[in-house]
Write a protein that holds these residues in place. Structure first.
Motif, PDB file in Angstrom:
ATOM      1  N   LEU A   1      41.366  58.829  34.727  1.00 27.71           N
ATOM      2  CA  LEU A   1      40.260  57.899  34.956  1.00 27.71           C
ATOM      3  C   LEU A   1      40.338  56.693  34.018  1.00 27.71           C
ATOM      4  O   LEU A   1      40.024  55.562  34.415  1.00 27.71           O
ATOM      5  CB  LEU A   1      38.921  58.609  34.780  1.00 27.71           C
ATOM      6  N   CYS A   2      40.792  56.924  32.779  1.00 32.00           N
ATOM      7  CA  CYS A   2      40.935  55.810  31.838  1.00 32.00           C
ATOM      8  C   CYS A   2      41.970  54.810  32.337  1.00 32.00           C
ATOM      9  O   CYS A   2      41.783  53.588  32.243  1.00 32.00           O
ATOM     10  CB  CYS A   2      41.324  56.338  30.457  1.00 32.00           C
ATOM     11  N   THR A   3      43.083  55.317  32.856  1.00 27.22           N
ATOM     12  CA  THR A   3      44.128  54.439  33.388  1.00 27.22           C
ATOM     13  C   THR A   3      43.621  53.645  34.580  1.00 27.22           C
ATOM     14  O   THR A   3      43.847  52.433  34.689  1.00 27.22           O
ATOM     15  CB  THR A   3      45.361  55.259  33.793  1.00 27.22           C
ATOM     16  N   VAL A   4      42.938  54.328  35.491  1.00 27.60           N
ATOM     17  CA  VAL A   4      42.384  53.653  36.661  1.00 27.60           C
ATOM     18  C   VAL A   4      41.361  52.601  36.238  1.00 27.60           C
ATOM     19  O   VAL A   4      41.352  51.471  36.746  1.00 27.60           O
ATOM     20  CB  VAL A   4      41.751  54.678  37.630  1.00 27.60           C
TER      21      VAL A   4
ATOM     22  N   VAL B   1      43.621  44.169  28.082  1.00 26.18           N
ATOM     23  CA  VAL B   1      43.299  44.605  29.441  1.00 26.18           C
ATOM     24  C   VAL B   1      42.816  43.408  30.242  1.00 26.18           C
ATOM     25  O   VAL B   1      43.300  43.121  31.332  1.00 26.18           O
ATOM     26  CB  VAL B   1      42.230  45.722  29.439  1.00 26.18           C
ATOM     27  N   VAL B   2      41.868  42.672  29.678  1.00 25.81           N
ATOM     28  CA  VAL B   2      41.334  41.472  30.324  1.00 25.81           C
ATOM     29  C   VAL B   2      40.698  40.584  29.268  1.00 25.81           C
ATOM     30  O   VAL B   2      40.106  41.083  28.304  1.00 25.81           O
ATOM     31  CB  VAL B   2      40.307  41.843  31.425  1.00 25.81           C
ATOM     32  N   GLY B   3      40.837  39.287  29.425  1.00 23.23           N
ATOM     33  CA  GLY B   3      40.239  38.344  28.496  1.00 23.23           C
ATOM     34  C   GLY B   3      38.864  37.905  28.974  1.00 23.23           C
ATOM     35  O   GLY B   3      38.613  37.820  30.182  1.00 23.23           O
ATOM     36  N   ALA B   4      37.979  37.610  28.036  1.00 27.25           N
ATOM     37  CA  ALA B   4      36.634  37.154  28.402  1.00 27.25           C
ATOM     38  C   ALA B   4      36.702  35.857  29.201  1.00 27.25           C
ATOM     39  O   ALA B   4      35.902  35.628  30.108  1.00 27.25           O
ATOM     40  CB  ALA B   4      35.792  36.957  27.140  1.00 27.25           C
ATOM     41  N   ALA B   5      37.681  35.000  28.872  1.00 28.47           N
ATOM     42  CA  ALA B   5      37.827  33.741  29.600  1.00 28.47           C
ATOM     43  C   ALA B   5      38.157  33.985  31.069  1.00 28.47           C
ATOM     44  O   ALA B   5      37.728  33.240  31.954  1.00 28.47           O
ATOM     45  CB  ALA B   5      38.910  32.884  28.952  1.00 28.47           C
ATOM     46  N   ASP B   6      38.934  35.054  31.347  1.00 26.51           N
ATOM     47  CA  ASP B   6      39.276  35.375  32.733  1.00 26.51           C
ATOM     48  C   ASP B   6      38.054  35.803  33.533  1.00 26.51           C
ATOM     49  O   ASP B   6      37.931  35.508  34.721  1.00 26.51           O
ATOM     50  CB  ASP B   6      40.327  36.491  32.786  1.00 26.51           C
ATOM     51  N   LEU B   7      37.148  36.513  32.864  1.00 29.40           N
ATOM     52  CA  LEU B   7      35.947  36.986  33.559  1.00 29.40           C
ATOM     53  C   LEU B   7      34.987  35.844  33.866  1.00 29.40           C
ATOM     54  O   LEU B   7      34.197  35.920  34.806  1.00 29.40           O
ATOM     55  CB  LEU B   7      35.240  38.051  32.716  1.00 29.40           C
TER      56      LEU B   7
ATOM     57  N   ALA C   1      41.610  44.974  34.629  1.00 29.35           N
ATOM     58  CA  ALA C   1      42.652  43.956  34.558  1.00 29.35           C
ATOM     59  C   ALA C   1      42.761  43.196  35.877  1.00 29.35           C
ATOM     60  O   ALA C   1      42.850  41.958  35.900  1.00 29.35           O
ATOM     61  CB  ALA C   1      43.986  44.592  34.199  1.00 29.35           C
ATOM     62  N   ALA C   2      42.728  43.934  36.984  1.00 29.90           N
ATOM     63  CA  ALA C   2      42.807  43.304  38.301  1.00 29.90           C
ATOM     64  C   ALA C   2      41.591  42.427  38.567  1.00 29.90           C
ATOM     65  O   ALA C   2      41.705  41.326  39.124  1.00 29.90           O
ATOM     66  CB  ALA C   2      42.932  44.375  39.383  1.00 29.90           C
ATOM     67  N   GLY C   3      40.418  42.908  38.157  1.00 23.43           N
ATOM     68  CA  GLY C   3      39.199  42.131  38.350  1.00 23.43           C
ATOM     69  C   GLY C   3      39.231  40.831  37.579  1.00 23.43           C
ATOM     70  O   GLY C   3      38.779  39.791  38.070  1.00 23.43           O
TER      71      GLY C   3
ATOM     72  N   ALA D   1      39.091  37.118  39.250  1.00 20.01           N
ATOM     73  CA  ALA D   1      38.050  36.157  38.858  1.00 20.01           C
ATOM     74  C   ALA D   1      38.667  34.848  38.409  1.00 20.01           C
ATOM     75  O   ALA D   1      38.169  33.754  38.722  1.00 20.01           O
ATOM     76  CB  ALA D   1      37.188  36.752  37.754  1.00 20.01           C
ATOM     77  N   ALA D   2      39.787  34.925  37.675  1.00 14.71           N
ATOM     78  CA  ALA D   2      40.451  33.718  37.208  1.00 14.71           C
ATOM     79  C   ALA D   2      41.001  32.905  38.368  1.00 14.71           C
ATOM     80  O   ALA D   2      40.906  31.680  38.397  1.00 14.71           O
ATOM     81  CB  ALA D   2      41.582  34.091  36.230  1.00 14.71           C
ATOM     82  N   LEU D   3      41.580  33.593  39.347  1.00 12.43           N
ATOM     83  CA  LEU D   3      42.111  32.911  40.528  1.00 12.43           C
ATOM     84  C   LEU D   3      41.011  32.215  41.315  1.00 12.43           C
ATOM     85  O   LEU D   3      41.191  31.090  41.804  1.00 12.43           O
ATOM     86  CB  LEU D   3      42.846  33.909  41.430  1.00 12.43           C
ATOM     87  N   ARG D   4      39.869  32.865  41.443  1.00 12.76           N
ATOM     88  CA  ARG D   4      38.754  32.275  42.191  1.00 12.76           C
ATOM     89  C   ARG D   4      38.257  31.015  41.512  1.00 12.76           C
ATOM     90  O   ARG D   4      37.873  30.040  42.176  1.00 12.76           O
ATOM     91  CB  ARG D   4      37.618  33.297  42.317  1.00 12.76           C
TER      92      ARG D   4
END
Length: 353
Positions: A332-335, A81-87, A341-343, A347-350
């Motif tokens: 709600l789980c999908t959302v 869903v998302v990697g810790a490095a991305d956050l 994932a979007a967050g 964060a990675a882009l910033r």
């Protein structure tokens, strides 16, 4: 300074003992169990708590460099869903609770006396002292006796106290070789997380929605992605505990010569991984305010003014995150997963810009 009694010798209580010792108090630590120790589970120590421990002279709680595969958040089928490095946040030190407890108690000096097998059943205070069980007297009492604190109940008999979160937790320590950075996997009404401890073993935990008081096994996770089944199979003893936190608003952390600390003051769900760290930070704040040169009343009032608002926020945030993690609604789980994932991507882009 004076004399102090600390009720409870968990992580928060023993840290309070070291903190009071460091600012000149003679300390008696009272523990109901027959011997000092901690349960067989892991604990995350975030940088703010590591800093407090370093200030208190506690040695050995340092970050170790373990190169492994990425950590982060996954789905039960193993998709990321998302990697810790991305956050982009710093990960905590992961350590066995018993090991951390030993490192803290190793700093006990002649100013600290420990009495085990001691059950506190009566606390009374006057304008000049505090008495425990009609026999032990001190200038200050620190209640670090857990979520079902007998001292807090005596101080605030009207307080509702602990509330069941709606989910139970399984915990264990697995001794096996893994090249996996760990993280958390969120399903529908269940969650599983694991991380490498500084001694090389893996601490894991799982949560599942169920009625309070239900004894169960973590069988739901047997069909989840690797290495989750291996972690469970490699565990000698699985602990199960229903998860509770304290009813809001929290009671004042100070009444007269008595201060509440740790779970006795602000027990929270484990979703933020901040409960024990908050107790360590309580002890650091207590030391700071009692070393400021102010009188006891002023110091304890300042302690309450600092720590109660800060930990109230943690209780709220942890409770909200727990509700989000344990939702069973598929939409709600999908959302939820999509937003995480979007967050992470944002964060990675910033960070790259």
């Amino acid at each position: 300074m004076g004399t102090a009694i600390v009720v409870g010798a968990g992580i928060g209580g023993v840290t309070a003992g070291v903190a009071l010792q460091r600012c000149g108090w003679q300390v008696t630590v009272l523990e109901r169990a027959a011997e000092l120790g901690e349960v067989g589970a892991g604990i995350s120590v975030w940088p703010s708590a590591v800093a407090v421990l370093e200030e208190l002279g506690v040695k050995g709680v340092e970050k170790v460099s373990v190169r492994s595969k990425p950590a982060g958040m996954r789905r039960p089928d193993g998709r990321w869903v998302v990697g810790a490095a991305d956050l982009g946040f710093e990960l905590p030190v992961m350590i066995h609770r018993a090991q951390l407890h030993d490192l803290i108690t190793a700093e006990f000096g002649p100013a600290v006396t420990v009495r085990t097998g001691y059950d506190v059943h009566a606390v009374r205070q006057t304008a000049t002292d505090v008495t425990v069980n009609g026999e032990l007297r001190a200038d200050l009492l620190v209640a670090a006796d857990g979520i079902r604190s007998a001292v807090r109940t005596a101080l605030y008999p009207q307080y509702e106290g602990p509330r069941y979160s709606g989910f139970t937790a399984y915990r264990g320590i697995a001794d096996l070789e893994l090249d996996d950075g760990g993280g958390e996997t969120w399903g529908r009404g269940q969650l599983f997380g694991f991380a490498r401890l500084i001694d090389g073993r893996f601490y894991w935990y799982g949560t599942a929605n169920q009625p309070a008081g239900t004894t169960s096994e973590p069988t739901v996770f047997e069909s989840w992605h690797d290495p989750i089944p291996q972690l469970i199979k490699s565990t000698e003893k699985v602990l199960q505990n229903d998860i509770c936190d304290l009813t809001l608003p929290l009671m004042p952390f100070r009444q007269g010569r008595i201060a509440l600390l740790g779970d006795a003051a602000h027990a929270m769900t484990p979703n933020l991984g901040r409960g024990a760290c908050a107790a360590i930070e309580d002890a650091g704040a207590l030391r700071r305010h009692l070393s400021s040169g102010a009188d006891l009343t002023t110091g304890l009032t300042a302690y309450d003014a600092e720590r109660r608002p800060a930990t109230t926020k943690l209780v709220k945030r942890s409770r909200s995150l727990g509700r989000l993690a344990q939702t069973e609604n598929p939409v709600l789980c999908t959302v939820r997963d999509t937003l995480f994932a979007a967050g992470g991507k944002l964060a990675a882009l910033r960070r790259r810009s």
